[in-house]
Design a protein around this motif. Sequence first.
Motif, PDB file in Angstrom:
ATOM      1  N   TYR A 447       0.810  -1.218   0.000  1.00 41.70           N
ATOM      2  CA  TYR A 447       0.000   0.000   0.000  1.00 41.70           C
ATOM      3  C   TYR A 447       0.848   1.274   0.000  1.00 41.70           C
ATOM      4  O   TYR A 447       0.554   2.227  -0.718  1.00 41.70           O
ATOM      5  CB  TYR A 447      -0.916   0.025   1.229  1.00 41.70           C
ATOM      6  CG  TYR A 447      -2.216  -0.701   1.065  1.00 41.70           C
ATOM      7  CD1 TYR A 447      -3.427  -0.019   1.031  1.00 41.70           C
ATOM      8  CD2 TYR A 447      -2.261  -2.095   0.972  1.00 41.70           C
ATOM      9  CE1 TYR A 447      -4.636  -0.698   0.903  1.00 41.70           C
ATOM     10  CE2 TYR A 447      -3.454  -2.775   0.838  1.00 41.70           C
ATOM     11  CZ  TYR A 447      -4.640  -2.075   0.799  1.00 41.70           C
ATOM     12  OH  TYR A 447      -5.833  -2.755   0.661  1.00 41.70           O
ATOM     13  N   HIS A 448       1.874   1.313   0.848  1.00 44.30           N
ATOM     14  CA  HIS A 448       2.595   2.574   1.054  1.00 44.30           C
ATOM     15  C   HIS A 448       4.111   2.375   1.020  1.00 44.30           C
ATOM     16  O   HIS A 448       4.841   3.105   1.701  1.00 44.30           O
ATOM     17  CB  HIS A 448       2.178   3.201   2.388  1.00 44.30           C
ATOM     18  CG  HIS A 448       0.718   3.536   2.460  1.00 44.30           C
ATOM     19  ND1 HIS A 448       0.131   4.493   1.660  1.00 44.30           N
ATOM     20  CD2 HIS A 448      -0.288   3.018   3.219  1.00 44.30           C
ATOM     21  CE1 HIS A 448      -1.162   4.568   1.934  1.00 44.30           C
ATOM     22  NE2 HIS A 448      -1.448   3.682   2.865  1.00 44.30           N
ATOM     23  N   LEU A 449       4.582   1.429   0.206  1.00 43.48           N
ATOM     24  CA  LEU A 449       6.025   1.182   0.195  1.00 43.48           C
ATOM     25  C   LEU A 449       6.806   2.387  -0.316  1.00 43.48           C
ATOM     26  O   LEU A 449       8.005   2.521  -0.057  1.00 43.48           O
ATOM     27  CB  LEU A 449       6.362  -0.082  -0.592  1.00 43.48           C
ATOM     28  CG  LEU A 449       5.964  -0.222  -2.065  1.00 43.48           C
ATOM     29  CD1 LEU A 449       6.933   0.470  -2.996  1.00 43.48           C
ATOM     30  CD2 LEU A 449       5.880  -1.705  -2.429  1.00 43.48           C
ATOM     31  N   GLY A 450       6.152   3.293  -1.053  1.00 42.27           N
ATOM     32  CA  GLY A 450       6.829   4.509  -1.508  1.00 42.27           C
ATOM     33  C   GLY A 450       7.322   5.371  -0.363  1.00 42.27           C
ATOM     34  O   GLY A 450       8.228   6.205  -0.552  1.00 42.27           O
ATOM     35  N   GLU A 451       6.762   5.177   0.825  1.00 43.20           N
ATOM     36  CA  GLU A 451       7.202   5.965   1.979  1.00 43.20           C
ATOM     37  C   GLU A 451       8.572   5.515   2.492  1.00 43.20           C
ATOM     38  O   GLU A 451       9.119   6.155   3.396  1.00 43.20           O
ATOM     39  CB  GLU A 451       6.162   5.921   3.094  1.00 43.20           C
ATOM     40  CG  GLU A 451       4.769   6.389   2.682  1.00 43.20           C
ATOM     41  CD  GLU A 451       4.711   7.811   2.107  1.00 43.20           C
ATOM     42  OE1 GLU A 451       5.622   8.620   2.396  1.00 43.20           O
ATOM     43  OE2 GLU A 451       3.748   8.105   1.382  1.00 43.20           O
ATOM     44  N   LEU A 452       9.143   4.460   1.909  1.00 41.02           N
ATOM     45  CA  LEU A 452      10.553   4.163   2.197  1.00 41.02           C
ATOM     46  C   LEU A 452      11.419   5.359   1.825  1.00 41.02           C
ATOM     47  O   LEU A 452      12.382   5.697   2.530  1.00 41.02           O
ATOM     48  CB  LEU A 452      11.012   2.930   1.414  1.00 41.02           C
ATOM     49  CG  LEU A 452      10.538   1.562   1.914  1.00 41.02           C
ATOM     50  CD1 LEU A 452      10.921   0.474   0.915  1.00 41.02           C
ATOM     51  CD2 LEU A 452      11.107   1.242   3.292  1.00 41.02           C
ATOM     52  N   GLU A 453      11.090   6.006   0.714  1.00 42.73           N
ATOM     53  CA  GLU A 453      11.849   7.202   0.313  1.00 42.73           C
ATOM     54  C   GLU A 453      11.695   8.291   1.357  1.00 42.73           C
ATOM     55  O   GLU A 453      12.654   8.997   1.692  1.00 42.73           O
ATOM     56  CB  GLU A 453      11.364   7.684  -1.058  1.00 42.73           C
ATOM     57  CG  GLU A 453      12.181   8.820  -1.663  1.00 42.73           C
ATOM     58  CD  GLU A 453      11.786  10.194  -1.121  1.00 42.73           C
ATOM     59  OE1 GLU A 453      12.663  11.085  -1.060  1.00 42.73           O
ATOM     60  OE2 GLU A 453      10.605  10.379  -0.729  1.00 42.73           O
ATOM     61  N   THR A 454      10.480   8.455   1.908  1.00 39.98           N
ATOM     62  CA  THR A 454      10.250   9.444   2.962  1.00 39.98           C
ATOM     63  C   THR A 454      11.122   9.143   4.174  1.00 39.98           C
ATOM     64  O   THR A 454      11.726  10.044   4.762  1.00 39.98           O
ATOM     65  CB  THR A 454       8.765   9.448   3.374  1.00 39.98           C
ATOM     66  OG1 THR A 454       7.962   9.649   2.213  1.00 39.98           O
ATOM     67  CG2 THR A 454       8.486  10.528   4.397  1.00 39.98           C
ATOM     68  N   ALA A 455      11.173   7.870   4.560  1.00 39.21           N
ATOM     69  CA  ALA A 455      11.969   7.477   5.724  1.00 39.21           C
ATOM     70  C   ALA A 455      13.442   7.821   5.530  1.00 39.21           C
ATOM     71  O   ALA A 455      14.093   8.357   6.430  1.00 39.21           O
ATOM     72  CB  ALA A 455      11.799   5.986   5.990  1.00 39.21           C
ATOM     73  N   VAL A 456      13.954   7.527   4.335  1.00 45.89           N
ATOM     74  CA  VAL A 456      15.368   7.810   4.052  1.00 45.89           C
ATOM     75  C   VAL A 456      15.611   9.317   4.017  1.00 45.89           C
ATOM     76  O   VAL A 456      16.544   9.830   4.640  1.00 45.89           O
ATOM     77  CB  VAL A 456      15.788   7.149   2.723  1.00 45.89           C
ATOM     78  CG1 VAL A 456      17.188   7.595   2.313  1.00 45.89           C
ATOM     79  CG2 VAL A 456      15.732   5.631   2.843  1.00 45.89           C
ATOM     80  N   ARG A 457      14.775  10.036   3.293  1.00 43.22           N
ATOM     81  CA  ARG A 457      14.948  11.484   3.131  1.00 43.22           C
ATOM     82  C   ARG A 457      14.874  12.209   4.470  1.00 43.22           C
ATOM     83  O   ARG A 457      15.625  13.156   4.719  1.00 43.22           O
ATOM     84  CB  ARG A 457      13.885  12.012   2.167  1.00 43.22           C
ATOM     85  CG  ARG A 457      13.733  13.516   2.103  1.00 43.22           C
ATOM     86  CD  ARG A 457      12.854  13.968   0.957  1.00 43.22           C
ATOM     87  NE  ARG A 457      11.710  13.117   0.745  1.00 43.22           N
ATOM     88  CZ  ARG A 457      10.520  13.255   1.343  1.00 43.22           C
ATOM     89  NH1 ARG A 457      10.339  14.225   2.220  1.00 43.22           N
ATOM     90  NH2 ARG A 457       9.516  12.429   1.087  1.00 43.22           N
ATOM     91  N   MET A 508      16.434   1.973  -2.530  1.00 46.30           N
ATOM     92  CA  MET A 508      15.905   3.259  -2.072  1.00 46.30           C
ATOM     93  C   MET A 508      16.728   3.843  -0.930  1.00 46.30           C
ATOM     94  O   MET A 508      16.349   4.869  -0.348  1.00 46.30           O
ATOM     95  CB  MET A 508      14.439   3.094  -1.659  1.00 46.30           C
ATOM     96  CG  MET A 508      13.554   2.643  -2.811  1.00 46.30           C
ATOM     97  SD  MET A 508      11.819   2.387  -2.349  1.00 46.30           S
ATOM     98  CE  MET A 508      11.234   4.078  -2.277  1.00 46.30           C
ATOM     99  N   GLY A 509      17.840   3.214  -0.592  1.00 48.57           N
ATOM    100  CA  GLY A 509      18.744   3.749   0.417  1.00 48.57           C
ATOM    101  C   GLY A 509      18.592   3.152   1.792  1.00 48.57           C
ATOM    102  O   GLY A 509      19.252   3.599   2.742  1.00 48.57           O
ATOM    103  N   CYS A 510      17.742   2.144   1.943  1.00 45.23           N
ATOM    104  CA  CYS A 510      17.552   1.489   3.239  1.00 45.23           C
ATOM    105  C   CYS A 510      18.491   0.291   3.376  1.00 45.23           C
ATOM    106  O   CYS A 510      19.054  -0.200   2.392  1.00 45.23           O
ATOM    107  CB  CYS A 510      16.111   0.984   3.375  1.00 45.23           C
ATOM    108  SG  CYS A 510      14.834   2.221   3.180  1.00 45.23           S
ATOM    109  N   LEU A 511      18.631  -0.199   4.592  1.00 49.18           N
ATOM    110  CA  LEU A 511      19.206  -1.508   4.804  1.00 49.18           C
ATOM    111  C   LEU A 511      18.148  -2.538   4.439  1.00 49.18           C
ATOM    112  O   LEU A 511      17.011  -2.457   4.909  1.00 49.18           O
ATOM    113  CB  LEU A 511      19.612  -1.679   6.266  1.00 49.18           C
ATOM    114  CG  LEU A 511      20.055  -3.089   6.696  1.00 49.18           C
ATOM    115  CD1 LEU A 511      21.368  -3.473   6.005  1.00 49.18           C
ATOM    116  CD2 LEU A 511      20.191  -3.183   8.211  1.00 49.18           C
ATOM    117  N   GLY A 512      18.481  -3.474   3.590  1.00 45.94           N
ATOM    118  CA  GLY A 512      17.548  -4.517   3.201  1.00 45.94           C
ATOM    119  C   GLY A 512      18.132  -5.891   3.466  1.00 45.94           C
ATOM    120  O   GLY A 512      19.244  -6.188   3.004  1.00 45.94           O
ATOM    121  N   ILE A 513      17.430  -6.721   4.229  1.00 47.01           N
ATOM    122  CA  ILE A 513      17.902  -8.060   4.587  1.00 47.01           C
ATOM    123  C   ILE A 513      16.814  -9.064   4.245  1.00 47.01           C
ATOM    124  O   ILE A 513      15.659  -8.894   4.652  1.00 47.01           O
ATOM    125  CB  ILE A 513      18.234  -8.162   6.092  1.00 47.01           C
ATOM    126  CG1 ILE A 513      19.213  -7.070   6.523  1.00 47.01           C
ATOM    127  CG2 ILE A 513      18.800  -9.544   6.420  1.00 47.01           C
ATOM    128  CD1 ILE A 513      19.413  -7.004   8.029  1.00 47.01           C
TER     129      ILE A 513
END
Length: 555
Positions: A447-457, A508-513
């Motif tokens: 639904y809102h995975l685009g907010e990963l960019e918000t979290a990083v920014r 998107m700049g996050c840590l991904g595991i």
Amino acid sequence: MTGAQLIARTLQGYGVTHVFFVEAVLRKTLVELEALGVKRVSAHAEKAAVYMADGYARVSRRPGVVMCQSIGASNLAAGLKDPFLACSPVISLTGRKPPLARYRNAYQEIPHLSMFDAVTKYNVACDDLQQMPFLLSQAFREATSGTPGPAHIDVLGALGEVTDKTEAAVEARWEDAFRQYPPFRPAPEPERVQTATRLLAQAQRPVIVAGGGATASGAGPEVVALAEALSLPVATSLNGKGCIPGNHPLSLGVVGSYSAWCANQIVHQADLVLFVGSHTGDQVTNGWTIPASGTPVIQIDIEPTELGRSYPNAVALCGDAKVTLGVLIEALAGAAKKEAWAAQARQTVAAWDAEIEPLCSSDAVPIKVERLCRELTRHLPPDAVLVADTGWSGIWTGTMVYLNHPGQTYLRAAGSLGWSFPAALGAKCGAPQRPVVCFSGDGAFYYHLGELETAVRCGINTVTVINNNSCFGQCVRGVQTAYGSQPGNAEEIYRFAPVDFAGLARSMGCLGIKVERPQDIAPALKEALTAQRPAVIEVITDPASQAPDPWTPKA
């Protein structure tokens, strides 16, 4: 002063530290807010911005603020359904075109004020800047008083620009009492306390059911103290989860339709139920079957219209949960404990624990969701905030993730799939020093995975655990039942294509595991919690894992 200065100074005066919005709206206000040190979080969708404000409000116990322009108002109103159902004080500001544009087919404009009626306690339009000091103060008063809930103010200008730029002889005003909730802590009438005390002392099998009102009041210590004073088993609603530590010997777990069967059975066997800040809706009562019809009920609620709404009250105690429980504890000093009943409850809980243990300790691949929940229980920091989505995410975390430390907090969606991730971002803004962990299924995360960019920014460093079974797991049985023996492509309704969420997060700049073995869950959580950036842990789970069905009494 200008409208922008008025709004900004008022929000700062009420202790608002963050505002959540979708560009473009109240741009001059946003400039003023920056100058005052209020952080601005620009989201990608109005519903996500609402959920951020909701998470912020629930964890900080201060009103959350969300804003958008006229064209986004309908999306924002839809988002307010969750904080309304969760009794969360979210204050929203939207724009609308001036009167001259009305009834003339203005671009992107419809009369949207009425959309907010069903999802707010307070819904008004500001037609003149001189109204704004009164309307803003009332919005905070309404949002935090009694049962908390959303408020909405519609300002002038599609982007709020008319209100923003208008000057008037107005002053910012605020009242310290309404910077947080509850602003007041009323106590119940003494004669009603005496009646409740007598009923609790006489009952042989009394039970406490603590709801979201107990959480909102900060009444967890009093819930535990009363339970220990009389040896009363304690069940909670999902919103009340965390009022009593999960490993406490008197804890039954979550009761209702998203529940552990042990809690439902014990509450159904009770001869008296003390509801503390619970709306007694169909979820916490499993369709109003638990407690059984006719069971005597004592209900504590700060909102008098809730008393006796679903169950006739043997005695109604209108008051703040924390204060009212404190009065009851004092009045019941020296009362006999219900040791035999508490022992029976412990045996029932032990049977539940024994039943789920093989799944919780399973080393199977794909990973059992029960094992994922066990690892979360073990590795959640003692001051963590756990934010869970609705549906099976609520059931899994409600029944199998144990919050064993008093400093842990549980927030859950009141019904909107996809709520948890943006809500977790808001919760982190409201409690920046605490670890915030989101638990979401893959269906909800879309639904809102685009907010990963918000979290990083914005540097909002949460940990998101995605229970990835590549489907709407909760829907599988229902779809298959609908098909029955009829041929067709049932999976087309609930199955998803494979997506590499960990890789997407990294891009998107996050840590991904990505985790595919049970023994790798703990190291992933440890790495994510110390990452100093937003982290996503994608756990590949068994699509056959079934969240527990609620125990329901026979008709």
